[in-house]
Design a protein around this motif. Structure first.
Motif, short mmCIF file in Angstrom:
data_model
loop_
_atom_site.label_atom_id
_atom_site.label_comp_id
_atom_site.label_asym_id
_atom_site.label_seq_id
_atom_site.Cartn_x
_atom_site.Cartn_y
_atom_site.Cartn_z
N MET A 130 0.85 -1.20 0.00
CA MET A 130 0.00 0.00 0.00
C MET A 130 0.88 1.24 0.00
SD MET A 130 -2.87 1.23 2.77
CE MET A 130 -1.67 1.47 4.07
N SER A 131 0.67 2.13 -0.94
CA SER A 131 1.47 3.35 -1.04
C SER A 131 0.89 4.43 -0.14
CB SER A 131 1.52 3.83 -2.49
OG SER A 131 2.15 2.87 -3.30
N ARG A 132 1.77 5.07 0.63
CA ARG A 132 1.34 6.14 1.53
C ARG A 132 2.25 7.34 1.38
NH1 ARG A 132 3.23 1.52 4.25
NH2 ARG A 132 3.81 2.71 6.10
N ILE A 133 1.75 8.47 1.82
CA ILE A 133 2.54 9.70 1.87
C ILE A 133 2.57 10.17 3.31
CG2 ILE A 133 2.84 12.03 0.96
CD1 ILE A 133 2.81 9.93 -1.21
N GLY A 134 3.76 10.41 3.84
CA GLY A 134 3.89 10.89 5.20
C GLY A 134 4.72 12.15 5.26
N THR A 135 4.89 12.65 6.47
CA THR A 135 5.76 13.80 6.68
C THR A 135 6.39 13.69 8.06
OG1 THR A 135 5.96 16.20 6.47
CG2 THR A 135 3.99 15.37 7.57
N ILE A 136 7.09 14.72 8.49
CA ILE A 136 7.96 14.61 9.66
C ILE A 136 7.77 15.80 10.59
CG2 ILE A 136 10.40 14.91 10.32
CD1 ILE A 136 11.11 12.94 8.13
N PHE A 137 7.81 15.49 11.89
CA PHE A 137 8.01 16.51 12.93
C PHE A 137 9.37 16.23 13.54
CE2 PHE A 137 8.03 17.96 17.30
CZ PHE A 137 7.51 19.24 17.19
N LEU B 299 4.52 19.90 19.32
CA LEU B 299 4.09 18.69 18.62
C LEU B 299 2.58 18.55 18.55
CD1 LEU B 299 4.55 15.96 17.28
CD2 LEU B 299 4.88 14.96 19.56
N ARG B 300 1.88 18.87 19.61
CA ARG B 300 0.42 18.66 19.58
C ARG B 300 -0.25 19.47 18.47
NH1 ARG B 300 -0.71 20.01 25.72
NH2 ARG B 300 0.93 21.48 25.17
N ASP B 301 0.10 20.74 18.37
CA ASP B 301 -0.48 21.56 17.29
C ASP B 301 -0.04 21.05 15.92
OD1 ASP B 301 -1.80 23.16 19.09
OD2 ASP B 301 -0.33 24.80 19.03
N ALA B 302 1.20 20.61 15.81
CA ALA B 302 1.70 20.10 14.54
C ALA B 302 0.94 18.83 14.14
CB ALA B 302 3.20 19.81 14.64
N ALA B 303 0.71 17.94 15.09
CA ALA B 303 -0.02 16.71 14.78
C ALA B 303 -1.44 17.01 14.33
CB ALA B 303 -0.02 15.79 16.01
N ARG B 304 -2.09 17.94 15.00
CA ARG B 304 -3.45 18.32 14.59
C ARG B 304 -3.44 18.95 13.20
NH1 ARG B 304 -4.54 19.38 20.49
NH2 ARG B 304 -3.34 21.31 20.29
N ALA B 305 -2.44 19.78 12.93
CA ALA B 305 -2.34 20.41 11.61
C ALA B 305 -2.12 19.36 10.52
CB ALA B 305 -1.21 21.43 11.59
N ALA B 306 -1.28 18.36 10.80
CA ALA B 306 -1.05 17.30 9.82
C ALA B 306 -2.33 16.53 9.53
CB ALA B 306 0.05 16.36 10.33
N GLU B 307 -3.05 16.17 10.58
CA GLU B 307 -4.30 15.43 10.37
C GLU B 307 -5.32 16.28 9.62
OE1 GLU B 307 -6.16 12.24 12.93
OE2 GLU B 307 -7.12 14.05 13.74
N ASP B 308 -5.44 17.55 9.98
CA ASP B 308 -6.39 18.44 9.29
C ASP B 308 -6.04 18.59 7.82
OD1 ASP B 308 -7.72 18.80 11.67
OD2 ASP B 308 -6.87 20.78 12.09
N ALA B 309 -4.75 18.47 7.48
CA ALA B 309 -4.30 18.61 6.09
C ALA B 309 -4.50 17.33 5.29
CB ALA B 309 -2.83 19.03 6.06
N GLY B 310 -4.94 16.26 5.94
CA GLY B 310 -5.14 15.00 5.24
C GLY B 310 -3.91 14.14 5.14
N VAL B 311 -2.87 14.47 5.92
CA VAL B 311 -1.65 13.66 5.94
C VAL B 311 -1.96 12.34 6.65
CG1 VAL B 311 0.72 13.54 6.77
CG2 VAL B 311 -0.18 15.69 5.86
N GLU B 312 -1.45 11.23 6.13
CA GLU B 312 -1.72 9.92 6.71
C GLU B 312 -0.81 9.59 7.88
OE1 GLU B 312 -2.81 6.79 3.49
OE2 GLU B 312 -1.37 8.17 2.56
N GLU B 313 0.46 9.96 7.76
CA GLU B 313 1.45 9.56 8.75
C GLU B 313 2.37 10.71 9.10
OE1 GLU B 313 1.74 4.92 7.16
OE2 GLU B 313 3.54 6.17 7.22
N LEU B 314 2.63 10.86 10.38
CA LEU B 314 3.58 11.85 10.87
C LEU B 314 4.68 11.08 11.59
CD1 LEU B 314 4.26 14.88 11.30
CD2 LEU B 314 3.08 14.72 13.50
N TRP B 315 5.91 11.23 11.11
CA TRP B 315 7.05 10.52 11.68
C TRP B 315 7.86 11.45 12.57
CZ3 TRP B 315 8.65 5.36 10.93
CH2 TRP B 315 7.78 4.60 10.13
#
Length: 293
Positions: A1-8, A18-34
């Motif tokens: 399964m192909s995924r797109i992630g990003t990084i904190f 981190l908490r605000d960053a994680a919420r921003a990633a989820e709101d943007a439709g990002v699947e994975e935050l590493w």
């Protein structure tokens, strides 16, 4: 399964961001935050739990936590506890650790490969609910079993760079995390090494391949991205840069090389919310390998 992630990254970003960053990633439709555990910045497992607690669907990858810093039983408890609280959303990864840091805290292993070879099978067995007894060079367990193993053990990832570690990771881990700064051809060669070793160890299927790729968006993106690799004449071949569509085309090349999760790594000077928004757009723009966009 192909995924797109990003990084904190734990640098330059302190834990309280981190908490605000994680919420921003989820709101943007990002699947994975590493994220990862650098000495002496922030705990990977505390950070992962905090990010999972403030989001609903985002998966959190730890790529990586240093193996020498913890007894394997402690690592198993960390992973199992988080996995039970947030089922299916933790992607735990481990690696040798930066050797200077491991030496600094008195945890450097004389043979990092042996440490990985002993720890990861024991960790995977503990997470699978097994009772483990082993007497190795570094891992010594006597009838150890988790009282609260996860209902389903998560994939366990190993960070790997050189050919020996790539082969070992293929043999003993479920997935492999590849660092940034590599060309598509270099990534493809690493993927072959991992999966050849996996097959040689008698394991079924493919390893799940995660690759970090330094990425920048905007009109001056290529200059900003390649500046990070100023010591490389071929820096432009080791980054993704430009518009969302241009980055999406680059992501597709890494996917074609065998990468399951292309993780877009921002440069240090970006607004994370804006970067995550662009990553979410890339995830929509990359053609699905099965033919559905």
């Amino acid at each position: 399964m192909s995924r797109i992630g990003t990084i904190f990254s734990p640098y330059p970003h302190p834990p309280e961001e981190l908490r605000d960053a994680a919420r921003a990633a989820e709101d943007a439709g990002v699947e994975e935050l590493w994220l990862w555990e650098d000495c002496f910045r922030s705990s990977a497992w505390a950070a992962a739990a905090a990010a999972l607690a403030v989001t609903d669907h985002l998966r959190i990858g730890v790529g990586i936590a240093p193996l020498p810093l913890r007894n394997v039983a402690a690592s198993a408890m960390e992973v199992a506890t988080i996995e039970r609280m947030f089922p299916g959303r933790l992607l735990p990864g481990f690696g040798h650790g930066v050797q200077d840091w491991m030496r600094q805290v008195g945890a450097k292993a004389a043979s990092p490969l042996t440490l990985m070879q002993e720890q990861l099978p024991a960790l995977r067995a503990l997470l699978a609910g097994e009772t483990v007894s082993t007497e190795g060079r570094y891992v010594k367990l006597r009838d150890v079993a988790l009282d609260w193993p996860p209902a389903q053990a998560p994939l366990v990832y190993a960070a790997a760079e050189g050919p020996k570690t790539l082969a070992l990771a293929g043999a003993v881990a479920d997935g492999v995390v590849l660092d940034s700064r590599h060309t598509v051809d270099e990534i493809a060669a690493a993927v072959r090494t991992v999966n050849d070793a996996r097959a040689g160890a008698g394991r079924q299927g493919r390893a799940d391949i995660v690759a970090y790729v330094l990425t920048a968006f905007g009109p001056d993106a290529r200059e900003r991205a390649t500046a990070v690799l100023a010591d490389r004449e071929d820096a432009a071949d080791r980054v993704l840069a430009g518009s969302v569509s241009e980055v999406a085309e680059g992501v597709a090349r890494f996917q074609a090389a065998g990468v399951d999760d292309v993780v877009l790594l921002p440069t240090d000077d970006v607004d994370l919310a804006a970067f995550f928004s662009a990553v979410g757009q890339v995830a929509v723009a990359v053609p699905d390998p099965g033919g559905v966009s």
